[in-house]
Design an enzyme around this catalytic site. Structure first.
Site, short mmCIF file in Angstrom:
data_model
loop_
_atom_site.label_atom_id
_atom_site.label_comp_id
_atom_site.label_asym_id
_atom_site.label_seq_id
_atom_site.Cartn_x
_atom_site.Cartn_y
_atom_site.Cartn_z
N LYS A 142 0.86 -1.49 -0.08
CA LYS A 142 -0.20 -0.37 0.28
C LYS A 142 0.72 1.63 -0.26
O LYS A 142 2.09 1.74 0.49
CB LYS A 142 -1.27 -0.34 1.24
CG LYS A 142 -0.84 -0.30 2.56
CD LYS A 142 0.73 0.18 3.66
CE LYS A 142 0.97 1.94 3.28
NZ LYS A 142 2.01 2.45 4.50
N TYR A 228 -4.65 4.05 5.45
CA TYR A 228 -5.29 3.10 6.57
C TYR A 228 -6.68 3.99 7.45
O TYR A 228 -7.00 2.68 7.81
CB TYR A 228 -4.86 2.72 7.80
CG TYR A 228 -4.28 1.97 7.55
CD1 TYR A 228 -3.45 0.64 7.70
CD2 TYR A 228 -2.15 2.59 7.41
CE1 TYR A 228 -2.20 0.09 7.02
CE2 TYR A 228 -1.17 2.53 7.54
CZ TYR A 228 -0.86 0.82 7.42
OH TYR A 228 0.08 -0.20 7.26
P1 NDP Z 1 12.40 1.88 2.73
O1 NDP Z 1 12.27 2.78 2.24
O2 NDP Z 1 12.87 1.20 3.90
O3 NDP Z 1 12.74 0.88 1.07
C1 NDP Z 1 12.18 0.88 0.07
C2 NDP Z 1 13.14 0.04 -0.01
O4 NDP Z 1 12.98 0.11 -2.08
C3 NDP Z 1 14.98 0.43 -1.00
O5 NDP Z 1 15.49 0.29 0.72
C4 NDP Z 1 15.23 -0.42 -1.89
O6 NDP Z 1 15.78 -1.12 -1.72
C5 NDP Z 1 14.12 -0.25 -2.68
N1 NDP Z 1 14.30 0.89 -3.71
C6 NDP Z 1 14.40 1.26 -4.95
N2 NDP Z 1 14.60 2.34 -5.24
C7 NDP Z 1 14.48 2.82 -4.42
C8 NDP Z 1 13.88 4.32 -4.34
N3 NDP Z 1 14.68 5.47 -5.47
N4 NDP Z 1 14.67 4.88 -3.48
C9 NDP Z 1 14.37 4.14 -2.23
N5 NDP Z 1 14.45 3.57 -2.33
C10 NDP Z 1 14.72 2.71 -3.85
O7 NDP Z 1 10.93 1.92 2.42
P2 NDP Z 1 9.78 0.86 3.23
O8 NDP Z 1 10.28 -0.73 3.41
O9 NDP Z 1 8.90 1.25 4.92
O10 NDP Z 1 8.63 1.62 2.49
C11 NDP Z 1 8.57 -0.07 1.17
C12 NDP Z 1 7.30 -0.16 1.13
O11 NDP Z 1 6.09 -0.69 1.85
C13 NDP Z 1 6.05 1.33 0.63
O12 NDP Z 1 5.16 1.41 -0.36
C14 NDP Z 1 5.50 0.92 1.73
O13 NDP Z 1 4.02 2.11 1.59
C15 NDP Z 1 4.86 -0.08 1.80
N6 NDP Z 1 5.23 -0.66 3.98
C16 NDP Z 1 3.49 -1.36 3.57
C17 NDP Z 1 3.85 -1.24 5.58
C18 NDP Z 1 2.31 -1.92 5.89
O14 NDP Z 1 2.30 -1.88 7.34
N7 NDP Z 1 2.01 -2.30 5.06
C19 NDP Z 1 4.84 -1.34 6.75
C20 NDP Z 1 5.71 -0.41 5.98
C21 NDP Z 1 6.01 0.53 4.42
P3 NDP Z 1 17.08 -2.47 -2.88
O15 NDP Z 1 18.35 -1.17 -1.66
O16 NDP Z 1 16.88 -3.78 -2.22
O17 NDP Z 1 17.10 -1.62 -3.92
#
Ligand code: NDP
Length: 372
Positions: A142, A228
Site C-alpha cells: 500500500k 488506513y
Molecule cells: P524503505 O525506504 O525502507 O525501503 C524501500 C526500498 O526500495 C529500498 O531499501 C530499496 O531497496 C528500494 N528502492 C528502489 N528504488 C528506490 C529509490 N529510488 N529510493 C528509495 N528506495 C528505493 O521503505 P519501506 O520498506 O518502509 O516501504 C516500502 C513500501 O512498503 C512502501 O510502499 C510503503 O508504503 C510500504 N509499507 C507498508 C507497510 C505495511 O504495514 N503494509 C509498512 C511499511 C511500509 P534495495 O536497496 O533493495 O533496492
C-alpha cells in the site's frame, strides 16, 4: 541511500506496456503446480521480495520464516551489498537473486511463484506489471500506486496474464479488525452512524527520503497512513463512500514542503453514515471508533503490527498473538494454491485510490465537497 543504478523510468515503461507481454500459460503462472503439486499440496510457494528496505527486512522476511504456505525463495534489490547478506541469512540461492535490470528474467525461474513489491510508491505499478507479465502472482504494498489509472493498469495486467493480485492490507488478517468487519456485515448493534479513524506517526529523520519526495511517494501522510483511515471507514461501514471533504494543516513547512503533513477528511456513505479521519506525519494517533445506533466499538491501536485491541460494546478484544504479515502472505499463498480470489484484491486498492484522488481534489478546491 541506495547508489546502485535503478530502472525508475515509470513513464517510458508504462508507455511500452503494449509490447513485450510475456507469453502466458497456467504453468508459467504457477510453476510449482505445473511441476506436479496439486492445489491441496502442502508445498510452500516461493515468494520473491522486491526492494529490501525496512518493511522487507524487519517484517516480511522474518514473517516468511514462520510461514506455512510460502517461503522466501528470492529477492530483487538494487543494492549490491545486500545480496550476500540476504543470501547468507535466508539461504537464498544465488540464481534467485535479481536486480532491477534483470528482473524480467524472473519469468523463467520456477522457484518463484509470487512477487511481492515493497518499493517506493512510484515504483509499485511498474514492478507489479512487470511481475504479472513474467507470469508471477503479485502482492503489492500500500498505497497500491500513484493514481487510479495506474491501479487500473495493474489490475488489467494481472487479468491479462491470468495471475492474482493482492494488496498488502495486513489488517484484513487481524482477528480483532475482522470482528469490526463482521459487525458491519451482520449489524447486531443496528445502523452504523459514524466512524472516526486516525492513523498518524511522528516522522523522525531516519526514514528513507523518498517519503518526503512527492515524485516517489505521490503525497505525504495521506498516501502512507491516510490509506488506513480510508480502509477503516470502508470496512467499519461495509460501504463505499460517495463524497469527501478534506482540510490540510502544516506546521513544518521545511520538512514537509513537497508532501502533506496533516490532513483531516470527512466522508459520506450511501446509508447516511459519515466518517471523520485524521492522518499525519507529525502527530500521534492510531485509533478506530465506530458508533452504531445501539452500541459502539473501538480499537486502539488500530493499525499497528501487533497488539491491536479494543472492544465491541462490553466485549473486550484482547491483543491476539498473531503475526499479521505471516497470515497475510500465507493467506495469499492459499488463494493462489486453491485458485480462490485474494480477500484483498487489486480492486480493494483501487477503491482506496479513488478516494485519495477525490481527497486531493477537495484540498485543491479549498475543502469543497467532491463526489467520489
Ligand atoms: P524503505 O525506504 O525502507 O525501503 C524501500 C526500498 O526500495 C529500498 O531499501 C530499496 O531497496 C528500494 N528502492 C528502489 N528504488 C528506490 C529509490 N529510488 N529510493 C528509495 N528506495 C528505493 O521503505 P519501506 O520498506 O518502509 O516501504 C516500502 C513500501 O512498503 C512502501 O510502499 C510503503 O508504503 C510500504 N509499507 C507498508 C507497510 C505495511 O504495514 N503494509 C509498512 C511499511 C511500509 P534495495 O536497496 O533493495 O533496492
Amino acid at each position: 541511500m541506495n547508489t546502485a543504478p535503478r530502472n525508475v523510468d515509470r513513464r517510458s515503461f508504462v508507455k511500452g506496456l503494449s509490447t513485450g507481454i510475456a507469453a502466458f500459460s497456467a504453468a508459467s503462472a504457477f510453476p510449482s503446480l505445473a511441476r506436479g503439486a496439486s492445489a491441496s499440496s502442502p508445498k510452500k510457494l516461493g515468494i520473491a521480495l522486491v526492494g529490501l528496505g525496512n518493511y522487507s527486512t524487519k517484517q516480511l522476511a522474518p514473517a516468511l520464516e514462520e510461514a506455512t504456505d510460502c517461503y522466501l525463495a528470492g529477492v530483487v534489490t538494487g543494492t549490491k551489498s545486500k545480496e550476500a547478506v540476504w543470501r547468507e541469512k535466508y539461504g537464498i540461492k544465488r540464481s534467485n537473486i535479481y536486480n532491477y535490470e534483470n528482473y524480467d528474467s524472473i519469468a523463467s525461474n520456477p522457484d518463484i511463484d509470487i512477487v511481492y513489491v515493497v518499493l517506493p510508491n512510484s515504483m509499485h505499478a511498474e514492478y507489479s506489471i512487470r511481475a504479472a507479465n513474467a507470469g508471477k502472482h503479485v502482492i503489492c504494498e500500500k498505497p497500491m500506486a500513484m493514481n487510479v489509472a495506474e491501479c487500473e493498469a495493474m489490475i488489467a495486467a494481472c487479468k491479462k496474464n491470468n495471475v492474482q493480485l493482492s494488496i498488502g492490507y495486513r489488517l484484513h488478517f487481524d482477528p480483532n479488525t475482522r470482528e469490526i468487519m463482521k459487525v458491519a456485515k451482520e449489524k447486531p448493534y443496528g445502523d452504523i452512524q459514524y466512524v472516526q479513524s486516525e492513523a498518524s506517526f511522528i516522522m523522525g529523520n531516519n526514514l528513507d527520503a523518498w517519503r518526503l519526495d512527492r515524485e516517489l511517494a505521490g503525497g505525504g501522510a495521506v498516501m502512507d497512513m491516510g490509506v488506513y483511515c480510508i480502509q477503516a471507514a470502508r470496512y467499519a461501514t461495509g460501504e463505499e463512500p460517495i463524497a469527501i471533504r478534506s482540510q490540510e494543516f502544516k506546521t513544518d513547512w521545511n520538512k514537509f514542503k513537497n508532501v502533506d503533513e496533516t490532513v483531516t477528511f470527512q466522508m459520506e456513505f450511501p446509508s447516511g453514515a459519515y466518517s471523520n479521519s485524521t492522518t499525519s506525519y507529525n502527530i500521534r494517533s492510531n485509533r478506530l471508533y465506530v458508533s452504531y445506533s445501539k452500541g459502539l466499538a473501538q480499537l486502539e491501536p488500530a493499525t499497528k503490527y501487533g497488539g491491536i485491541k479494543g472492544s465491541i460494546q462490553d466485549r473486550i478484544l484482547d491483543p491476539q498473538p498473531i503475526n499479521q504479515q505471516r497470515r497475510q502472505m500465507d493467506g495469499f499463498a492459499r488463494s493462489v494454491k486453491t485458485g480462490t480470489p485474494s480477500i484483498v484484491p487489486g480492486e480493494e486498492g483501487l477503491a482506496d485510490m479513488k478516494v485519495i484522488e477525490a481527497l486531493y481534489k477537495s484540498l485543491q478546491q479549498g475543502g469543497k465537497r467532491v463526489v467520489i
